[in-house]
Design a protein around this motif. Structure first.
Motif, PDB file in Angstrom:
ATOM      1  N   LEU A  46      62.183  66.683 -20.046  1.00  0.00           N
ATOM      2  CA  LEU A  46      62.979  65.511 -21.021  1.00  0.00           C
ATOM      3  C   LEU A  46      62.825  66.244 -22.225  1.00  0.00           C
ATOM      4  N   ASP A  47      63.829  67.044 -22.848  1.00  0.00           N
ATOM      5  CA  ASP A  47      63.685  67.504 -24.228  1.00  0.00           C
ATOM      6  C   ASP A  47      63.594  66.252 -25.316  1.00  0.00           C
ATOM      7  N   SER A  48      64.148  65.257 -24.870  1.00  0.00           N
ATOM      8  CA  SER A  48      64.428  63.983 -25.821  1.00  0.00           C
ATOM      9  C   SER A  48      64.549  62.696 -24.740  1.00  0.00           C
ATOM     10  N   LEU A  49      63.784  61.692 -25.127  1.00  0.00           N
ATOM     11  CA  LEU A  49      63.565  60.450 -24.651  1.00  0.00           C
ATOM     12  C   LEU A  49      64.638  59.538 -24.873  1.00  0.00           C
ATOM     13  N   LYS A  50      65.604  60.046 -25.789  1.00  0.00           N
ATOM     14  CA  LYS A  50      66.568  58.954 -26.238  1.00  0.00           C
ATOM     15  C   LYS A  50      67.432  58.862 -25.007  1.00  0.00           C
ATOM     16  N   GLY A  51      68.160  57.636 -24.639  1.00  0.00           N
ATOM     17  CA  GLY A  51      69.025  57.252 -23.625  1.00  0.00           C
ATOM     18  C   GLY A  51      68.436  57.689 -22.152  1.00  0.00           C
ATOM     19  N   GLU A  52      67.118  58.017 -22.089  1.00  0.00           N
ATOM     20  CA  GLU A  52      66.625  58.125 -20.816  1.00  0.00           C
ATOM     21  C   GLU A  52      65.965  56.939 -20.366  1.00  0.00           C
ATOM     22  N   THR A  53      65.843  57.091 -18.927  1.00  0.00           N
ATOM     23  CA  THR A  53      65.037  55.697 -18.154  1.00  0.00           C
ATOM     24  C   THR A  53      63.630  56.474 -17.706  1.00  0.00           C
ATOM     25  N   PHE A  54      62.669  55.800 -18.245  1.00  0.00           N
ATOM     26  CA  PHE A  54      61.113  56.338 -17.740  1.00  0.00           C
ATOM     27  C   PHE A  54      60.148  55.119 -17.494  1.00  0.00           C
ATOM     28  N   THR A  55      59.219  55.257 -16.997  1.00  0.00           N
ATOM     29  CA  THR A  55      58.223  54.420 -17.110  1.00  0.00           C
ATOM     30  C   THR A  55      57.120  54.916 -17.780  1.00  0.00           C
ATOM     31  N   ALA A  56      56.640  54.062 -18.834  1.00  0.00           N
ATOM     32  CA  ALA A  56      55.615  54.638 -19.507  1.00  0.00           C
ATOM     33  C   ALA A  56      54.009  54.413 -18.987  1.00  0.00           C
ATOM     34  N   MET A  57      53.120  55.068 -19.702  1.00  0.00           N
ATOM     35  CA  MET A  57      51.637  54.529 -19.145  1.00  0.00           C
ATOM     36  C   MET A  57      51.361  53.197 -19.256  1.00  0.00           C
ATOM     37  N   SER A  58      50.826  52.677 -18.565  1.00  0.00           N
ATOM     38  CA  SER A  58      50.453  51.290 -18.874  1.00  0.00           C
ATOM     39  C   SER A  58      49.107  51.311 -19.578  1.00  0.00           C
ATOM     40  N   LYS A  59      48.832  50.138 -20.311  1.00  0.00           N
ATOM     41  CA  LYS A  59      47.713  50.160 -21.235  1.00  0.00           C
ATOM     42  C   LYS A  59      47.288  48.534 -21.282  1.00  0.00           C
ATOM     43  N   GLU A  60      46.018  48.301 -21.293  1.00  0.00           N
ATOM     44  CA  GLU A  60      45.299  47.078 -21.406  1.00  0.00           C
ATOM     45  C   GLU A  60      44.322  47.251 -22.571  1.00  0.00           C
ATOM     46  N   LEU A  61      44.354  46.155 -23.479  1.00  0.00           N
ATOM     47  CA  LEU A  61      43.291  45.989 -24.442  1.00  0.00           C
ATOM     48  C   LEU A  61      41.817  45.944 -24.021  1.00  0.00           C
ATOM     49  N   LEU A  62      40.807  46.918 -24.493  1.00  0.00           N
ATOM     50  CA  LEU A  62      39.716  46.733 -24.021  1.00  0.00           C
ATOM     51  C   LEU A  62      38.897  46.214 -25.166  1.00  0.00           C
ATOM     52  N   LEU A  63      39.181  46.325 -26.366  1.00  0.00           N
ATOM     53  CA  LEU A  63      38.321  45.981 -27.747  1.00  0.00           C
ATOM     54  C   LEU A  63      39.063  46.101 -28.908  1.00  0.00           C
ATOM     55  N   ASP A  64      39.200  45.141 -29.737  1.00  0.00           N
ATOM     56  CA  ASP A  64      39.484  45.225 -30.950  1.00  0.00           C
ATOM     57  C   ASP A  64      38.474  45.165 -31.987  1.00  0.00           C
ATOM     58  N   LEU A  65      38.299  46.361 -32.466  1.00  0.00           N
ATOM     59  CA  LEU A  65      36.787  46.297 -33.215  1.00  0.00           C
ATOM     60  C   LEU A  65      36.570  45.416 -34.226  1.00  0.00           C
ATOM     61  N   SER A  66      37.830  44.636 -34.618  1.00  0.00           N
ATOM     62  CA  SER A  66      37.872  43.764 -35.929  1.00  0.00           C
ATOM     63  C   SER A  66      37.253  42.489 -35.462  1.00  0.00           C
ATOM     64  N   SER A  67      36.876  42.322 -34.202  1.00  0.00           N
ATOM     65  CA  SER A  67      36.319  41.117 -33.423  1.00  0.00           C
ATOM     66  C   SER A  67      34.815  41.107 -33.644  1.00  0.00           C
ATOM     67  N   LEU A  68      34.103  42.493 -33.932  1.00  0.00           N
ATOM     68  CA  LEU A  68      32.793  42.613 -33.903  1.00  0.00           C
ATOM     69  C   LEU A  68      32.193  42.099 -35.123  1.00  0.00           C
ATOM     70  N   LYS A  69      30.689  41.533 -34.926  1.00  0.00           N
ATOM     71  CA  LYS A  69      30.125  40.807 -35.953  1.00  0.00           C
ATOM     72  C   LYS A  69      28.601  41.577 -36.006  1.00  0.00           C
ATOM     73  N   ASN A  70      28.126  41.641 -37.188  1.00  0.00           N
ATOM     74  CA  ASN A  70      26.814  42.162 -37.421  1.00  0.00           C
ATOM     75  C   ASN A  70      25.966  40.833 -37.163  1.00  0.00           C
ATOM     76  N   ASP A  71      24.502  41.294 -37.253  1.00  0.00           N
ATOM     77  CA  ASP A  71      23.647  40.190 -36.930  1.00  0.00           C
ATOM     78  C   ASP A  71      23.509  38.845 -37.990  1.00  0.00           C
ATOM     79  N   ASP A  72      24.099  39.239 -39.052  1.00  0.00           N
ATOM     80  CA  ASP A  72      24.169  37.936 -39.858  1.00  0.00           C
ATOM     81  C   ASP A  72      25.538  37.256 -40.038  1.00  0.00           C
ATOM     82  N   GLY A  73      26.280  37.847 -38.933  1.00  0.00           N
ATOM     83  CA  GLY A  73      27.490  36.924 -38.993  1.00  0.00           C
ATOM     84  C   GLY A  73      28.612  37.940 -39.615  1.00  0.00           C
ATOM     85  N   SER A  74      28.257  38.623 -40.422  1.00  0.00           N
ATOM     86  CA  SER A  74      29.579  39.211 -41.195  1.00  0.00           C
ATOM     87  C   SER A  74      30.327  40.119 -40.138  1.00  0.00           C
ATOM     88  N   ALA A  75      31.693  40.357 -40.787  1.00  0.00           N
ATOM     89  CA  ALA A  75      32.313  41.133 -39.871  1.00  0.00           C
ATOM     90  C   ALA A  75      32.124  42.616 -40.213  1.00  0.00           C
TER      91      ALA A  75
END
Length: 418
Positions: A315-344
């Motif tokens: 497919l040279d263009s995806l517009k108007g086409e039917t397709f199945t995209a890759m599946s994806k699952e969140l492993l880690l949002d690095l914004s949730s990580l904390k340092n030892d003193d509790g700081s982000a």
């Protein structure tokens, strides 16, 4: 029965096991200040990283467009025992050992603004390094994205065949009717080598002009993964990766904001870890940089699987086409990580990922940031470990086998190099 790590599942090719049980733990970070010099070059722009188990060292490519120093990659050492869960982490344990200039087919360094290196992967079995060049779509000129191979001394060793649909044509913006190819600065950021050493993968950071619009605060973008057969150099299957919308609105409204697929790490047959890096100017993000300000970056790691996705290479263009995209699952949002003193954990522009060494029986993942050679940014190395949940008894032996195979991936290049 979903108590195995996604990596174990991927490496053992157990299709029924999902990524739900994968857990990544924060080991620490180290920071190299902007402006650091090494061997007459300015260290920065580290957009891709790969671990060489034979030497215990890493290769990292700079995205300097030969405007500060010639296009290049570094060999460096990381002592993970010195990484700190601290907002004031320093560069202890980060040592630059060598720098190698990347040369063109004519044997000369690339001229200024004629290349944009973004990722690299070592193929020790072939004594080659593969690297991606993002290309350009701008008033200053159009440049096709490329994927090339080089020898360990940086000399030219070959190039892969890029399908015409990826090459920019039309307007500078890529937003007009009839425009085709990559958007500017949203092209070949990533590169990864399959576990069996037969396939090389890259991806556009966002969609092609004829496929979709770039990601915005309210909308994602359909990027393309592109494969290459290492025996022929020819392009193969392509799959759609659905990039998330920009994570946060910029401040003030209308400011620069982007989200993109910045790196891939192959786990097994069409299974990967992906980095998405979202940046919004002026956005208040967790943690503060060494300069004392929020970085505006949101970094997320995803497990992605193309095994049930549609091959869209026809497919040279995806517009108007039917397709199945890759599946994806969140492993880690690095914004949730904390340092030892509790700081982000403050996050710079993370663009590189590699499997690192096995430490105390746990596989490590190493991330690196591209500081854009900015005075208020920083080169950041983040170390994570893969944590295994307690499996059900009947799964335990399989889990151990999977973890053993995972460690083998990190060691395999070194074994073949020896």
């Amino acid at each position: 029965m979903k108590k195995l790590l996604a990596f174990s599942a991927a490496l053992l090719s157990i299709g029924a096991v999902q990524a739900e049980a994968l857990s990544l733990s924060y080991i620490g970070q180290q920071i190299v200040e902007s402006g650091r010099s090494y061997a007459g070059t300015t260290v920065g722009g580290l957009s891709g990283i790969d671990y060489n188990a034979a030497t215990g060292r890493y290769l990292a490519i700079s995205d300097d467009r030969s405007s500060i120093n010639p296009a290049r990659f570094y060999e460096l050492s990381l002592d993970i025992s010195k990484f700190q869960r601290s907002a004031t982490a320093n560069s202890a344990g980060v040592s630059f050992n060598a720098v190698t200039t990347i040369v063109n087919i004519d044997g000369k360094p690339f001229a200024a603004n004629q290349v944009d290196p973004e990722s690299l992967r070592l193929d020790a079995a072939r004594n080659r390094i593969y690297w991606s060049n993002e290309g350009q779509r701008a008033a200053a000129g159009f440049q096709d994205p490329t994927v090339r191979s080089m020898n360990l001394d940086g000399s030219y060793a070959g190039a892969f065949s890029i399908p015409e649909r990826f090459k920019p044509s039309g307007s500078n913006s890529g937003l007009n009717a009839g425009d085709r190819g990559i958007y500017n600065n949203l092209a070949f950021e990533s590169l990864t080598l399959s576990k069996d050493g037969k396939t090389l993968w890259t991806a556009t950071e966002n969609a092609l002009s004829q496929d979709d619009l770039p990601a915005t605060v309210g909308k994602g973008s359909n990027a393309r993964l592109l494969s290459f057969d290492l025996s022929t150099g020819k392009a193969g299957a392509e799959y759609v990766y659905q990039v998330d919308a920009v994570a946060l609105p910029p401040t003030p409204a209308g400011g620069f904001a982007t989200n993109g697929l910045t790196e891939l790490l192959a786990l097994d047959d069409r299974q990967f870890i992906a980095i998405e890096r979202s940046f919004s100017a002026g956005a208040v993000t967790p943690g503060t940089s060494p300069s004392g300000n929020p970085t505006g970056n949101t970094i997320r790691l995803y497990y992605v699987d193309a095994r049930q996705a549609t091959d869209v290479s026809g497919l040279d263009s995806l517009k108007g086409e039917t397709f199945t995209a890759m599946s994806k699952e969140l492993l880690l949002d690095l914004s949730s990580l904390k340092n030892d003193d509790g700081s982000a954990l403050a996050l710079d522009n993370i663009e590189g990922i590699t499997l690192g060494p096995v430490i105390d029986g746990k596989q490590t993942l190493i991330l690196v940031s591209d500081n854009n050679f900015g005075a208020t940014q920083f080169t950041q190395f983040v170390a994570l470990s893969i944590q295994a949940p307690v499996p059900e008894p009947e799964s335990y032996a399989l889990l151990l086998a999977g973890l053993g195979l995972l460690s083998l991936v990190a060691r395999q290049q070194g074994m073949r190099a020896g």
